[in-house]
Scaffold this motif. Structure first.
Motif, PDB file in Angstrom:
ATOM      1  N   ARG A  67       5.458   3.248  -5.179  1.00  0.00           N
ATOM      2  CA  ARG A  67       5.626   4.178  -6.296  1.00  0.00           C
ATOM      3  C   ARG A  67       4.349   4.706  -6.919  1.00  0.00           C
ATOM      4  N   PRO A 101      15.674  -6.557  -7.567  1.00  0.00           N
ATOM      5  CA  PRO A 101      16.811  -6.761  -6.664  1.00  0.00           C
ATOM      6  C   PRO A 101      17.972  -7.524  -7.296  1.00  0.00           C
ATOM      7  N   SER A 103       9.410  -1.646   4.603  1.00  0.00           N
ATOM      8  CA  SER A 103      10.673  -2.376   4.685  1.00  0.00           C
ATOM      9  C   SER A 103      10.738  -3.281   3.465  1.00  0.00           C
ATOM     10  N   ASP A 104      11.565  -4.314   3.484  1.00  0.00           N
ATOM     11  CA  ASP A 104      11.593  -5.264   2.379  1.00  0.00           C
ATOM     12  C   ASP A 104      12.034  -6.628   2.887  1.00  0.00           C
ATOM     13  N   ILE A 105      11.573  -7.676   2.219  1.00  0.00           N
ATOM     14  CA  ILE A 105      11.949  -9.021   2.670  1.00  0.00           C
ATOM     15  C   ILE A 105      13.456  -9.267   2.515  1.00  0.00           C
ATOM     16  N   ARG A 109      11.255   9.076  -1.943  1.00  0.00           N
ATOM     17  CA  ARG A 109      12.167   8.114  -2.571  1.00  0.00           C
ATOM     18  C   ARG A 109      13.284   8.852  -3.324  1.00  0.00           C
ATOM     19  N   TYR A 118      15.886 -16.197  -3.723  1.00  0.00           N
ATOM     20  CA  TYR A 118      16.592 -14.978  -4.144  1.00  0.00           C
ATOM     21  C   TYR A 118      18.085 -15.075  -3.844  1.00  0.00           C
ATOM     22  N   ILE A 122       1.341  -1.313   7.293  1.00  0.00           N
ATOM     23  CA  ILE A 122       2.407  -2.317   7.257  1.00  0.00           C
ATOM     24  C   ILE A 122       3.725  -1.568   7.220  1.00  0.00           C
ATOM     25  N   VAL A 123       4.618  -1.931   8.128  1.00  0.00           N
ATOM     26  CA  VAL A 123       5.864  -1.184   8.245  1.00  0.00           C
ATOM     27  C   VAL A 123       6.590  -1.193   6.896  1.00  0.00           C
ATOM     28  N   PHE A 128       6.509  -7.830   9.086  1.00  0.00           N
ATOM     29  CA  PHE A 128       6.575  -8.925   8.112  1.00  0.00           C
ATOM     30  C   PHE A 128       7.991  -9.412   7.892  1.00  0.00           C
ATOM     31  N   GLN A 159       0.826  -1.218   0.000  1.00  0.00           N
ATOM     32  CA  GLN A 159       0.000   0.000   0.000  1.00  0.00           C
ATOM     33  C   GLN A 159       0.856   1.262   0.000  1.00  0.00           C
ATOM     34  N   ALA A 160       2.114   1.135   0.421  1.00  0.00           N
ATOM     35  CA  ALA A 160       3.069   2.229   0.250  1.00  0.00           C
ATOM     36  C   ALA A 160       3.841   1.939  -1.035  1.00  0.00           C
TER      37      ALA A 160
HETATM   38  O1  CP3 Z   1       3.354  -3.487   1.598  1.00  0.00           O
HETATM   39  C1  CP3 Z   1       3.971  -2.446   1.902  1.00  0.00           C
HETATM   40  O2  CP3 Z   1       3.552  -1.297   1.655  1.00  0.00           O
HETATM   41  C2  CP3 Z   1       5.308  -2.560   2.646  1.00  0.00           C
HETATM   42  C3  CP3 Z   1       6.431  -2.606   1.814  1.00  0.00           C
HETATM   43  C4  CP3 Z   1       6.962  -3.836   1.078  1.00  0.00           C
HETATM   44  C5  CP3 Z   1       7.956  -3.680   0.093  1.00  0.00           C
HETATM   45  N1  CP3 Z   1       8.363  -4.932  -0.285  1.00  0.00           N
HETATM   46  C6  CP3 Z   1       8.472  -2.397  -0.391  1.00  0.00           C
HETATM   47  C7  CP3 Z   1       9.145  -2.327  -1.708  1.00  0.00           C
HETATM   48  C8  CP3 Z   1       6.714  -5.210   1.227  1.00  0.00           C
HETATM   49  C9  CP3 Z   1       5.696  -5.927   2.114  1.00  0.00           C
HETATM   50  C10 CP3 Z   1       7.622  -5.897   0.373  1.00  0.00           C
HETATM   51  C11 CP3 Z   1       7.711  -7.366   0.289  1.00  0.00           C
HETATM   52  C12 CP3 Z   1       8.507  -7.968  -0.795  1.00  0.00           C
HETATM   53  N2  CP3 Z   1       9.694  -7.543  -1.314  1.00  0.00           N
HETATM   54  C13 CP3 Z   1       8.181  -9.199  -1.412  1.00  0.00           C
HETATM   55  C14 CP3 Z   1       7.005 -10.071  -1.067  1.00  0.00           C
HETATM   56  C15 CP3 Z   1       5.749  -9.635  -1.718  1.00  0.00           C
HETATM   57  C16 CP3 Z   1       5.729  -9.817  -3.207  1.00  0.00           C
HETATM   58  O3  CP3 Z   1       5.703  -8.781  -3.895  1.00  0.00           O
HETATM   59  O4  CP3 Z   1       5.735 -10.958  -3.673  1.00  0.00           O
HETATM   60  C17 CP3 Z   1       9.181  -9.464  -2.380  1.00  0.00           C
HETATM   61  C18 CP3 Z   1       9.248 -10.660  -3.303  1.00  0.00           C
HETATM   62  C19 CP3 Z   1      10.142  -8.414  -2.299  1.00  0.00           C
HETATM   63  C20 CP3 Z   1      11.415  -8.283  -3.048  1.00  0.00           C
HETATM   64  C21 CP3 Z   1      11.418  -7.076  -3.877  1.00  0.00           C
HETATM   65  N3  CP3 Z   1      11.546  -5.790  -3.386  1.00  0.00           N
HETATM   66  C22 CP3 Z   1      11.314  -6.986  -5.292  1.00  0.00           C
HETATM   67  C23 CP3 Z   1      11.140  -8.163  -6.217  1.00  0.00           C
HETATM   68  C24 CP3 Z   1      11.399  -5.631  -5.623  1.00  0.00           C
HETATM   69  C25 CP3 Z   1      11.465  -5.031  -7.002  1.00  0.00           C
HETATM   70  C26 CP3 Z   1      10.144  -4.997  -7.672  1.00  0.00           C
HETATM   71  C27 CP3 Z   1       9.560  -3.622  -7.602  1.00  0.00           C
HETATM   72  O5  CP3 Z   1       8.348  -3.499  -7.422  1.00  0.00           O
HETATM   73  O6  CP3 Z   1      10.333  -2.665  -7.803  1.00  0.00           O
HETATM   74  C28 CP3 Z   1      11.499  -4.882  -4.411  1.00  0.00           C
HETATM   75  C29 CP3 Z   1      11.583  -3.419  -4.256  1.00  0.00           C
HETATM   76  C30 CP3 Z   1      10.539  -2.762  -3.431  1.00  0.00           C
HETATM   77  N4  CP3 Z   1      10.091  -3.200  -2.216  1.00  0.00           N
HETATM   78  C31 CP3 Z   1       9.884  -1.538  -3.742  1.00  0.00           C
HETATM   79  C32 CP3 Z   1       9.009  -1.260  -2.668  1.00  0.00           C
HETATM   80  C33 CP3 Z   1       8.122  -0.051  -2.508  1.00  0.00           C
HETATM   81  C34 CP3 Z   1      10.138  -0.689  -4.979  1.00  0.00           C
HETATM   82  C35 CP3 Z   1      11.495  -0.055  -4.940  1.00  0.00           C
HETATM   83  C36 CP3 Z   1      11.501   1.450  -5.070  1.00  0.00           C
HETATM   84  O7  CP3 Z   1      10.584   2.148  -4.594  1.00  0.00           O
HETATM   85  O8  CP3 Z   1      12.482   1.962  -5.663  1.00  0.00           O
END
Ligand code: CP3
Length: 328
Positions: free
Chosen positions: A13, A79, A58-60, A22, A135, A55-56, A125, A10-11
């Protein structure tokens, strides 16, 4: 009563105010490790829309990073990790450092817990061991994660060691998030769907059960949501055997099937297609009505079947919330 609602990703781009912070934050990881900015990104969607949970931000992949692996995010490419290539590479992963390195996440949660209205749930999370291992071995996103699958098949003993390290790292990370003030935690297993049923049982269900056990032992009563994306009928095994309280379903699961097969065991969360949210209008309202009709009378949390995509018009989120709350 309308069900509680929040949206995965929900947070991010699709929000201009996110793109604004960002653009000043440096790298994506810098943003995740800066509590003030992570707090701001977490609160942006909660301020703009009347969501029931935050939801905080962050990233997995912070967990592999905190274990000592090189992780970076490049614009538009997703990534990149310094891939683990052989069992000897596991020696570079240091569990002892994780709590210290992830302290900024706990700091953000502590402050969010103080700032958020008490009726808004705060969600922590982590990625699940299989998805993180995928990964860590592949080094990037992939369609089938065949390197990770091949490692698991060819060398189950060393793969199992990696999974064990991740069970420890992930459960510690979840427990510390709850201790800092998270009300609920969600375990993202985004790539569970590429595994065979046997591999799913061994690398998804068993490690998840171990994590849920540790979280509930450390902080009794903590609700845990699991999201084994793409596992089709195996959602039922997951709901029965993983110990989670809630299961987030992806867009391929029919709401009626979930109502019949899952909702007597767990709280179901889901599962509007993120593309229907991009389109908005009738398609979104019809799909929402169908989900509410099937799942709305049991334990249920409205969400998407996967994360909000960057092309989503923010107004459609407001329209979705009105649809959900007007329908019941
Ligand atoms: O939900 C929320 O608002 C909280 C934030 C959140 C992010 N990543 C922020 C993020 C959550 C819960 C995640 C989880 C996450 N990260 C998962 C599991 C959920 C899913 O999508 O299957 C996975 C596989 C990742 C790994 C990851 N992080 C990928 C594959 C990418 C690149 C894809 C993309 O959308 O750019 C990210 C980057 C990422 N994580 C962004 C955000 C907002 C975008 C990066 C940016 O803003 O520059």
């Amino acid at each position: 009563m309308p069900p509680p609602v929040w949206l995965m990703r929900q947070a991010g781009r699709y929000l201009p105010e996110y793109r604004e912070i960002r653009s000043h934050a440096g790298t994506f990881l810098d943003l995740c490790y800066a509590p003030d900015l992570a707090i701001e990104a977490t609160l942006q969607p909660v301020r703009r829309f009347s969501l029931d949970a935050a939801i905080v931000f962050s990233d997995i992949l912070l967990v592999p990073h905190a274990l000592g692996q090189e992780v970076s995010f490049s614009e538009g490419k997703g990534p990149k990790l310094a891939a683990l290539k052989q069992s000897g590479d596991l020696k570079g992963l240091v569990l002892e450092d994780v709590a210290t390195k992830l302290r900024p996440v706990y700091e953000a949660i502590k402050q969010l817990h103080r700032e958020l209205a008490p009726e808004i749930a705060l969600i922590g999370f982590a990625g699940a061991p299989w998805t993180l291992a995928a990964y860590m071995i592949e080094g990037k996103t992939s369609r089938h994660f065949s390197k990770a699958q091949n490692w698991a098949k060819a060398e189950p003993q060393s793969f199992s060691k990696l999974i064990d390290v991740l069970v420890e790292a992930v459960s510690g990370h979840l427990i510390r998030q709850v201790e800092a003030g998270a009300d609920v935690v969600q375990i993202f297993d985004s790539w569970a769907g590429v595994l065979s049923p046997e591999a799913f049982e061994r690398w998804v269900v068993q490690p998840t059960r171990a994590i849920v056990g540790k979280v509930k032992e450390a902080v009794p009563g903590t609700p845990v949501i699991g999201f084994p994306r793409g596992v089709d009928v195996l959602y039922k095994d997951y709901a029965e055997a993983s110990g989670v309280d809630g299961v987030s379903i992806d867009t391929q699961v029919s709401p009626a099937w979930a109502a019949a097969e899952l909702q007597d065991k767990v709280c179901v969360q889901g599962n509007l297609d993120p593309e229907a949210l991009v389109e908005g209008g009738k398609r979104m309202r019809d799909a929402t009505a169908q989900i509410l009709e099937a799942l709305g009378s049991g334990p249920f949390v409205f969400n998407l079947g996967h994360g909000v995509v960057p092309q989503t018009p923010p107004e459609h989120v407001s329209e979705l919330l009105e649809t959900i709350r007007g329908a019941v």
